[in-house]
Design an enzyme around this catalytic site. Structure first.
Site, short mmCIF file in Angstrom:
data_model
loop_
_atom_site.label_atom_id
_atom_site.label_comp_id
_atom_site.label_asym_id
_atom_site.label_seq_id
_atom_site.Cartn_x
_atom_site.Cartn_y
_atom_site.Cartn_z
N GLY A 66 23.93 60.43 27.12
CA GLY A 66 23.24 59.18 26.69
C GLY A 66 24.06 57.91 27.13
N ASP B 62 18.54 55.06 37.33
CA ASP B 62 17.53 54.29 37.72
C ASP B 62 16.34 53.78 36.77
OD1 ASP B 62 19.07 54.09 40.07
OD2 ASP B 62 17.73 55.32 41.08
N ALA C 33 24.41 63.53 30.24
CA ALA C 33 23.59 64.01 29.39
C ALA C 33 23.87 63.58 27.91
CB ALA C 33 23.76 65.58 29.31
#
Length: 309
Positions: A222, A249, A220
């Site tokens: 990044g 992905d 979360a």
């Protein structure tokens, strides 16, 4: 054409249950089946973004046929999977609708014979000259040499094709030594590779081990990227709740899209973070909520941490 390699393709099955409880029977409210495996998910996202993409790897048995049938309807995607005698694996994700948590069950995959591995290498060599970039993604099925990705990285580099590697464990350690252009580990995979749990130190160490650029997924929080051009941290503007399966992905797809479009690193990272977040809001891996993606892409905070790494 972007080439994605998924040596351990899968038929992804998602079950939705009201509340997942150990040692209990559950009524499934929804069942979704999709073609899967990390590189297949990457390819489906790239195709949705408008890129021409080719998928290769292995497919066999009834599940392999199901995977290929579902790929056949994807615009912009070409199936170049190599048939094998063994059955393609299934992966099962159980989504708890109350908490939003996902429990994942992954089969090991079919046993690959030396002849089947050789047939794949021939297919890979045939496809490389037409590729603008290559993504090598996911686990290795039984029978595939542990140094397989290192071999494939060297093949791409000798053909002048940029290559991104997204795997873990020993295949990642050996693959990094072959000097891929980008690796995209998550925090745990990066720590296993380098022995460091401090993300910036670990990314720099991974570069010293051979990777040209390292993009570490911090969930979360990044992405953290370290390349010869600089260091950046890209964070989503808000925290979104949903099914995180396939978010990494989609980040790979964003990085590849930015690479072939020759975008600067901050724009690549913004694309990757927005796609990852938009996938959390989608029903499953290989898909993303386009409205969320378009809304978030311009709001991703990308900060630079000085010049060269």
């Amino acid at each position: 054409m972007i080439l994605t390699v998924t040596l351990n393709t899968a038929l992804d099955i998602t079950y939705a249950v009201r509340s997942l409880r150990p040692h209990a029977s559950h009524r499934v409210s929804e069942v979704i089946e999709r073609p899967g495996g990390k590189g297949v998910n990457v390819a489906r996202v790239l195709a949705a973004l408008g890129h021409e993409v080719t998928v290769t790897g292995f497919a066999g048995g009834d599940t392999g046929r199901a995977v290929r049938e579902r790929l056949a309807g994807t615009a912009g995607l070409t199936d170049a999977l190599v048939p094998v005698a063994g059955a393609t694996r299934r992966t099962v994700a159980v989504v708890d609708e109350r908490s939003g948590d996902t429990t994942q069950l992954n089969e090991p995959g079919p046993q690959i014979t030396p002849a089947e591995w050789g047939a794949f290498l021939d297919r890979y060599d045939e496809l490389l000259p037409g590729a603008s970039a290559v993504a090598l993604c996911g686990s290795l099925p039984p029978g595939v040499p542990v140094g397989a990705y290192a071999n494939l990285v060297r093949g791409a580099r000798s053909s002048g094709v940029p290559v991104l590697l997204d795997t873990s464990g020993e295949p990642l350690r050996r693959g990094v030594a072959a000097r891929p252009d980008i690796i995209k580990p998550n925090a745990d995979e990066l720590a296993e590779l380098t022995g460091s749990h401090e993300p910036l130190r670990a990314t720099q160490d991974a570069r010293r081990r051979g990777a040209h650029a390292v993009v570490a997924s911090l969930g979360a929080q990044g992405l953290l990227a370290v390349s010869p051009e600089g260091r950046w941290h890209a964070a989503p503007p808000i925290t979104l709740h949903g099914n995180p399966t396939g978010a990494g992905d989609s980040a790979v797809a964003g990085l590849l899209s930015g690479l072939v479009e020759k975008l600067p690193w901050p724009d690549r990272l913004a694309c990757a973070v927005a796609l990852s977040a938009a996938t959390v809001q989608a029903p499953g891996a290989g898909e993303f909520d386009r409205a969320v993606y378009e809304e978030l892409r311009g709001r991703v905070a990308v900060t630079s941490e000085v010049t060269a790494a």
